[in-house]
Write an enzyme that holds these catalytic residues in place. Sequence first.
Site, mmCIF file in Angstrom:
data_model
loop_
_atom_site.group_PDB
_atom_site.id
_atom_site.type_symbol
_atom_site.label_atom_id
_atom_site.label_comp_id
_atom_site.label_asym_id
_atom_site.label_seq_id
_atom_site.Cartn_x
_atom_site.Cartn_y
_atom_site.Cartn_z
ATOM 1 N N HIS A 1 -13.895 -1.515 15.186
ATOM 2 C CA HIS A 1 -13.594 -2.127 13.977
ATOM 3 C C HIS A 1 -12.929 -3.949 13.694
ATOM 4 O O HIS A 1 -11.199 -3.566 14.254
ATOM 5 C CB HIS A 1 -13.527 -1.225 12.699
ATOM 6 C CG HIS A 1 -13.418 -1.601 11.591
ATOM 7 N ND1 HIS A 1 -13.069 -2.455 11.156
ATOM 8 C CD2 HIS A 1 -14.408 -0.687 10.858
ATOM 9 C CE1 HIS A 1 -13.746 -2.318 10.628
ATOM 10 N NE2 HIS A 1 -14.534 -1.244 10.094
ATOM 11 N N HIS B 1 -4.188 2.493 8.726
ATOM 12 C CA HIS B 1 -3.473 1.337 8.846
ATOM 13 C C HIS B 1 -2.522 1.720 7.767
ATOM 14 O O HIS B 1 -1.883 1.898 6.722
ATOM 15 C CB HIS B 1 -4.029 0.205 7.975
ATOM 16 C CG HIS B 1 -4.228 -0.644 8.135
ATOM 17 N ND1 HIS B 1 -3.819 -1.773 7.007
ATOM 18 C CD2 HIS B 1 -3.314 -1.131 9.603
ATOM 19 C CE1 HIS B 1 -4.032 -3.249 8.042
ATOM 20 N NE2 HIS B 1 -3.843 -3.092 9.226
ATOM 21 N N GLU C 1 -2.099 -4.530 -0.180
ATOM 22 C CA GLU C 1 -3.614 -4.217 -0.435
ATOM 23 C C GLU C 1 -4.253 -4.031 -1.124
ATOM 24 O O GLU C 1 -3.734 -2.681 -1.818
ATOM 25 C CB GLU C 1 -3.853 -3.805 0.798
ATOM 26 C CG GLU C 1 -3.581 -4.767 1.916
ATOM 27 C CD GLU C 1 -4.677 -3.342 2.908
ATOM 28 O OE1 GLU C 1 -5.057 -2.483 2.666
ATOM 29 O OE2 GLU C 1 -4.020 -3.063 4.470
ATOM 30 N N HIS D 1 -2.275 -0.616 -2.024
ATOM 31 C CA HIS D 1 -1.164 0.124 -0.742
ATOM 32 C C HIS D 1 -0.442 -0.261 -0.363
ATOM 33 O O HIS D 1 -0.984 -1.631 0.001
ATOM 34 C CB HIS D 1 -2.382 0.175 0.796
ATOM 35 C CG HIS D 1 -3.611 1.728 0.022
ATOM 36 N ND1 HIS D 1 -4.787 1.886 0.402
ATOM 37 C CD2 HIS D 1 -3.768 2.679 -0.432
ATOM 38 C CE1 HIS D 1 -6.088 2.266 -0.114
ATOM 39 N NE2 HIS D 1 -4.728 3.132 -0.450
ATOM 40 N N HIS E 1 -1.952 4.149 4.622
ATOM 41 C CA HIS E 1 -4.006 3.872 4.133
ATOM 42 C C HIS E 1 -5.307 4.444 5.085
ATOM 43 O O HIS E 1 -5.059 4.399 6.447
ATOM 44 C CB HIS E 1 -3.926 3.217 3.117
ATOM 45 C CG HIS E 1 -4.333 1.940 4.132
ATOM 46 N ND1 HIS E 1 -2.771 1.691 4.294
ATOM 47 C CD2 HIS E 1 -5.423 1.506 4.160
ATOM 48 C CE1 HIS E 1 -3.031 0.313 4.291
ATOM 49 N NE2 HIS E 1 -4.772 0.018 4.090
#
Length: 438
Positions: free
Chosen positions: A289, A332, A338, A361, A367
Site C-alpha cells: 500500500h 498508522h 490528519e 487523528h 488510527h
Amino acid sequence: MTSILKYQCGFGNHFSSEDPRCPDSLPKDQNSPQKCPYGLYAEQLSGSAFTCPRNSNQRSWLYRILPSAKHEPFQPYAGGSGIISSWDGIDPNPNQMRWKPFKIPDGNVDFVDGMQTICGGGDIRSRHGIAVYVYVCTVGMDDKAIYSSDGDFLIVPQQGTLTVTTEFGIMEVAPGEICVIQQGMRFNVDISEPSRGYILEIFGVHFQLPDLGPIGANGLANPRDFLTPVAYFEDRKCQYTVVSKYQGKLFAAKQKHSPFDVVAWHGNYAPYKYNLDNFMAVNAVNYDHPDPSIFTVLTAQTTRPGIALADFVVFPPRWSVHERTFRPPYYHRNCMSEFMGIIKGKYEAKAESSPGSATLHSMMTPHGPDTACFETASTAELVPEYIGKGSLAFMFESSLSMALTEWGNESCGCVDKDYYKCWQDLKSHFKPPDAEKC
C-alpha cells in the site's frame, strides 16, 4: 449567469483579462499610467514580498472604478462568533475524533456567520499556522463581502453549489470541486439551497502543486485543469459591508459602492477552482500500500524541505489491483495531524462514515480500519476491484499539532463519543509456532 462563467486555465500562470464591455481597458506597456483607460484606478494586490525570488513572487494589477481604500473605518463585526484564532481555550485532547454530519441551522445564516472553527495550530501574527473550519449557510451574503488578511482559504463544498463573486471574476463551485481564495481577495458567496462544506486556511505561504519526482512530468493534479475567472465588474451604488478577517477577528467597514468593480486585471495572484474528478490517481500495481501522499492535490510547504504546513489530499474512486496485500489503509501513527471529511458516499476504511461528517487523528494518535473493514479485507479474494465508486473523501494533513476549539470538542453537538468503539472488537489472531506452550 452562464454567459459570465468563463475561465482561463493553468496553475500559477500570468493571466490578463478585461471585461468585454470595456475593450482595451488594460493599460498598454505599463502598470500604472498617469491616466488609466476609461478613468479607472490602478491598484496592485501583492501576495508576496516585493523582493521574493521571481519563481515565488505573486502579485496582480487591478484596474477598478474606485480604489478599495474608499470605505469607512472598520469596526468589530457583530456576527461570525465561530471564528477562533487562539488554540488555548480548552485542554488538549489526543483522542480520535469523529463528527457526525454538521448540522445546517434553521433561519437565515450566510457564509460568514455560518463559519465555525473546528481546530487549528500555529500563530496568525507570526505567519505560520493553519485553521480548519466548517461552514453551514442557508442564504447568500447579499451586499456583503469578506476577505482574509490572515491567509488563503481552500474551500471544499459538500452540499450545495457556491456562486463565488471575486474581484477577479465569478466562479461556480459545486460539490466535487474546490476553490482557493488567496489572502486579501474580497469575495461574496451566493447559494440556491442550504449549503455545507469545509475550509482550510493557511497562514504565511501559498498553495503549490506537489513535486512529482519519479512519477515524471504528468500526473496527479495537472496544471491545465485549474481554472481562474475572467474579469467581470459591476458599477453599482449601494450600502455595502466589507468584512475583514484580521488577526483571527472579524471587522466590518461600510462603503457606498460594490467592491466588485474591477474592469480589468493582469498578474499571477488570482483565485482559482479545480474539479476533483480531473485528479489522475496513481497506485500500486503489484503489491503493498503506497503512502497517501500519492493523492496530494495541493501542498503548502514549510521552510523545511518536504515538510508541509498543510497538504490537501483527495481519495477518489480508483482501481485496486494489489496482490497478497491488505488493501485498505494500514494502521498508522503519524508525526502529522490528519483531518478528513466526506464529500459523498462512504470512506473505504470506515463503514459508518457519511457525507458532511469528519474525523481528526491528531499527531501520533493511532488510527486505521475499523473491525469490519479489517476482517473483510483480510479474507477477501484479491481480484481487480474498482473501489470508492460514488464516494469522495479528502484530507487536510499538517505538520502542526492541531488543537480543538470548544465548539469542535463539545458544543457543536456532532461529536461521536462512540467513535473509539469501532476498534474495540479487534481481536488477536496471533498464532505462535507452539501455541500450547505459550
